[in-house]
Every structure is written in structure tokens, then in C-alpha cells.
Design an enzyme around this catalytic site. Structure first.
Site, PDB file in Angstrom:
ATOM      1  N   ARG A  41      -1.447 -13.963   5.456  1.00  0.00           N
ATOM      2  CA  ARG A  41      -2.228 -13.296   6.512  1.00  0.00           C
ATOM      3  C   ARG A  41      -1.465 -13.344   7.841  1.00  0.00           C
ATOM      4  NH1 ARG A  41      -6.828  -9.954   5.584  1.00  0.00           N
ATOM      5  NH2 ARG A  41      -7.703 -10.441   7.604  1.00  0.00           N
ATOM      6  N   LYS A  45       0.824  -1.207   0.000  1.00  0.00           N
ATOM      7  CA  LYS A  45       0.000   0.000   0.000  1.00  0.00           C
ATOM      8  C   LYS A  45       0.870   1.275   0.000  1.00  0.00           C
ATOM      9  CE  LYS A  45      -4.086  -1.897   2.453  1.00  0.00           C
ATOM     10  NZ  LYS A  45      -4.788  -1.870   3.763  1.00  0.00           N
ATOM     11  N   PHE A 100     -15.161   4.583   7.945  1.00  0.00           N
ATOM     12  CA  PHE A 100     -13.786   4.761   7.460  1.00  0.00           C
ATOM     13  C   PHE A 100     -13.661   4.603   5.946  1.00  0.00           C
ATOM     14  CE2 PHE A 100     -14.201   0.238   8.606  1.00  0.00           C
ATOM     15  CZ  PHE A 100     -13.685  -0.396   7.477  1.00  0.00           C
ATOM     16  N   HIS A 153      -2.028  -5.217   2.012  1.00  0.00           N
ATOM     17  CA  HIS A 153      -3.293  -5.944   1.915  1.00  0.00           C
ATOM     18  C   HIS A 153      -2.963  -7.400   1.640  1.00  0.00           C
ATOM     19  CE1 HIS A 153      -7.278  -7.291   0.764  1.00  0.00           C
ATOM     20  NE2 HIS A 153      -6.694  -7.895  -0.250  1.00  0.00           N
ATOM     21  N   THR A 193      -5.268  -6.513  11.521  1.00  0.00           N
ATOM     22  CA  THR A 193      -5.597  -5.324  10.717  1.00  0.00           C
ATOM     23  C   THR A 193      -5.131  -4.027  11.390  1.00  0.00           C
ATOM     24  OG1 THR A 193      -7.562  -6.498   9.945  1.00  0.00           O
ATOM     25  CG2 THR A 193      -7.537  -4.117   9.611  1.00  0.00           C
ATOM     26  N   ARG A 205       2.339  -5.613   9.783  1.00  0.00           N
ATOM     27  CA  ARG A 205       1.433  -4.523  10.157  1.00  0.00           C
ATOM     28  C   ARG A 205       1.784  -3.875  11.503  1.00  0.00           C
ATOM     29  NH1 ARG A 205      -4.393  -6.869   7.968  1.00  0.00           N
ATOM     30  NH2 ARG A 205      -4.327  -5.793   5.975  1.00  0.00           N
TER      31      ARG A 205
HETATM   32  O1  CDP Z   1      -7.238  -5.693   5.521  1.00  0.00           O
HETATM   33  P1  CDP Z   1      -8.024  -6.612   6.421  1.00  0.00           P
HETATM   34  O2  CDP Z   1      -8.748  -7.690   5.656  1.00  0.00           O
HETATM   35  O3  CDP Z   1      -7.185  -7.149   7.541  1.00  0.00           O
HETATM   36  O4  CDP Z   1      -9.113  -5.703   7.160  1.00  0.00           O
HETATM   37  P2  CDP Z   1     -10.585  -5.248   6.731  1.00  0.00           P
HETATM   38  O5  CDP Z   1     -11.429  -5.280   7.964  1.00  0.00           O
HETATM   39  O6  CDP Z   1     -11.070  -6.014   5.547  1.00  0.00           O
HETATM   40  O7  CDP Z   1     -10.407  -3.725   6.324  1.00  0.00           O
HETATM   41  C1  CDP Z   1      -9.819  -3.370   5.088  1.00  0.00           C
HETATM   42  C2  CDP Z   1      -8.873  -2.215   5.322  1.00  0.00           C
HETATM   43  O8  CDP Z   1      -9.622  -1.091   5.756  1.00  0.00           O
HETATM   44  C3  CDP Z   1      -7.836  -2.430   6.422  1.00  0.00           C
HETATM   45  O9  CDP Z   1      -6.698  -3.138   5.972  1.00  0.00           O
HETATM   46  C4  CDP Z   1      -7.510  -1.026   6.832  1.00  0.00           C
HETATM   47  O10 CDP Z   1      -6.519  -0.426   5.999  1.00  0.00           O
HETATM   48  C5  CDP Z   1      -8.834  -0.293   6.627  1.00  0.00           C
HETATM   49  N1  CDP Z   1      -9.591  -0.076   7.888  1.00  0.00           N
HETATM   50  C6  CDP Z   1      -9.585   1.190   8.446  1.00  0.00           C
HETATM   51  O11 CDP Z   1      -8.939   2.090   7.921  1.00  0.00           O
HETATM   52  N2  CDP Z   1     -10.273   1.440   9.602  1.00  0.00           N
HETATM   53  C7  CDP Z   1     -10.976   0.473  10.206  1.00  0.00           C
HETATM   54  N3  CDP Z   1     -11.645   0.756  11.326  1.00  0.00           N
HETATM   55  C8  CDP Z   1     -11.003  -0.828   9.630  1.00  0.00           C
HETATM   56  C9  CDP Z   1     -10.299  -1.065   8.457  1.00  0.00           C
HETATM   57 MG    MG Z   2     -10.462  -7.703   4.471  1.00  0.00          MG
END
Ligand code: CDP
Ligand code: MG
Length: 244
Positions: free
Chosen positions: A100, A12, A62, A145, A106, A120
């Protein structure tokens, strides 16, 4: 599980900004993970591609900030030439789970607490405020990601990569040769050329089978389980057309 398991990784914009690209490549290298590259490309991410990629988060507080983040508008605000990500397909047994795990939770703050050393854990969390200055959520700049499941990996790899971006011996999903033209202009699909339309597929071009079936349904005004935008977004990235 098979040697054909694949997962999508995006390096990213915050990782590019902080010069963590090499670190991420090293951490995910075949020596450490047993995974091999199946595809890699530099992508200037359009809001169409970003919104389709993160469609499950549409409507969340968000979401707008996430789109700004992944399209590079936050880390490279006045540098459109640097607004890009590196998209990689990794392939090998258990690819989704392995990447992962190395990526970690996350939320970077949680990642630092629960899994120091994961990728991360080097990320940051920023509060999102509305016009009144009230906190409405938080944006997680988490560097990478990684697809969350095999189904998501298939959806995402097909969304970011054309079959020809991946060597044929590494194709994990069915492909078909198009027998017709498909053009795109102003949100609409057409089988005939219109001035300033973009040719998505021509006879003889190889496409993901599921994309081709989706395009045929959309062209015939039949319901399609995949949206037009999800199919064509990859054909519209890295285009240099002033009129687009
Ligand atoms: O990327 P991942 O699958 O772990 O998490 P997700 O819940 O699918 O969320 C996608 C992306 O959204 C995350 O990787 C974060 O960059 C962003 N995000 C965020 O900015 N604020 C949040 N409260 C949750 C997710
Ligand atoms: Mg996701």
C-alpha cells in the site's frame, strides 16, 4: 504479523497499456520489499469477478466506470485479447502495508502531490459524464490494486486464486478436499451435471475451506456469508466456451 502475511496486487489495464508492468514488478521486487511471489496469473476479468472484487463500491457514481476500467474495456476497447490484468500474491512480513505504501494514495493527483515517486503518481484522473454531458464523478486510473487490510487480502486472494495456483508451502488460508461435485449454470449451483453447466469442483479437488463451506450451504439453501458469485468467479475466468 508473520512471514505468512499476504496481499493481492493487480496490475491494472492502464499499466499494461503504458508498458509499466516491468516498472511495477521491479518496484515490488524482493530486493526492495523483502516480499516473495506466492502466486501470479494472467486474468481476463469478467464483469462477475470485477463486481465481486469491488462490491464495497456498488452503487457509487464511479462504479460502472470502474468495472469498465478493470475489465479492460476502456484501455483495450476493440482488443478483447488484451483485456486482462496480472494478478499477483505477494507474501512476507507486513505485506499489506508495504505494498500500500509503495502504491500510494488512490487518487493519482493526490499521489503526485503527497508522495511523488509512488506507483500511483504515474496514474491519471478522468471526469465521468452522463448522457447530458454533466460531470457525475471521476474515474481514477491508478495502475495498481493493492489489498487494504489483512481481511481484505484474504477475501481477495481467495476470490482471484484457487489453492492450486499457489504452491502448498505458501498457503496462508485453510483448504479442504471436495467430496462432491458442484456445477454452475445460469446463476445457479447444482450438485448434478446439467447440459452446458461448468464443473466448479469435483471429488478430490482442493478448495479454500471457506469456499467449500459456502458452496455446501448454498447447495442446501442455507444462508451463506459469501455469495455464490464471489466463490465461483475465479473458476469462470479464462474459460473459452462460446456458450458462456
Ligand atoms: O484502490 P483503493 O483501495 O486505494 O481505493 P478504493 O477507494 O477502494 O477504490 C477502488 C478503486 O476505484 C480505486 O483504486 C480507483 O481505481 C477507483 N475509484 C475511482 O475510479 N473513482 C473514485 N472516486 C474512487 C475510486
Ligand atoms: Mg479499496
Amino acid at each position: 504479523m508473520s512471514n505468512f502475511d499476504q496481499t493481492l496486487v493487480l496490475i491494472k489495464p492502464d499499466a499494461l497499456k503504458n508498458s509499466l508492468t516491468g516498472y511495477i514488478f521491479s518496484t515490488l521486487s524482493e530486493f526492495h520489499t523483502g516480499l516473495r511471489f506466492a502466486g501470479a496469473k494472467i486474468v481476463h476479468v469478467t464483469s462477475m469477478l470485477a463486481e465481486e472484487h469491488y462490491s464495497e463500491h456498488h452503487g457509487k457514481p464511479f462504479f460502472p466506470s470502474l468495472i469498465e476500467y478493470v475489465t479492460g474495456q476502456i484501455h483495450f476497447k476493440n482488443e478483447p485479447e488484451n483485456q486482462r490484468v496480472i494478478a499477483i500474491v505477494y507474501m512476507g512480513r507486513n505485506a499489506v502495508k508495504k505494498v500500500r505504501e509503495i502504491s500510494g494514495p488512490t487518487n493519482p493527483e493526490k499521489a503526485r502531490e503527497e508522495k511523488p515517486g509512488c506507483i500511483r503518481a504515474l496514474g491519471t484522473v478522468h471526469l465521468i459524464k452522463n448522457e447530458k454531458g454533466e460531470i457525475t464523478g471521476d474515474r481514477m486510473d491508478n495502475l495498481i490494486h493493492a489489498s487494504a487490510s489483512d481481511e481484505e487480502a484474504e477475501r481477495e486472494i481467495k476470490m482471484w486464486f484457487k489453492p492450486n495456483d499457489i504452491p502448498p508451502s505458501m498457503h496462508a488460508y485453510e483448504t479442504r478436499q471436495s467430496e462432491q461435485h458442484f456445477y454452475y449454470k445460469n446463476g445457479k449451483l447444482s450438485e448434478n451435471y446439467l447440459p452446458q453447466s461448468v464443473c466448479i469442483l469435483a471429488p478430490g479437488d482442493i478448495a479454500w475451506k471457506s469456499d467449500l463451506e459456502g458452496l455446501q450451504k448454498i447447495a442446501n439453501n442455507q444462508p451463506s456469508s459469501i455469495t455464490l458469485q464471489a466463490i465461483i468467479a475465479k473458476y469462470l475466468v479464462n474459460e473459452n466456451r462460446n456458450e458462456m
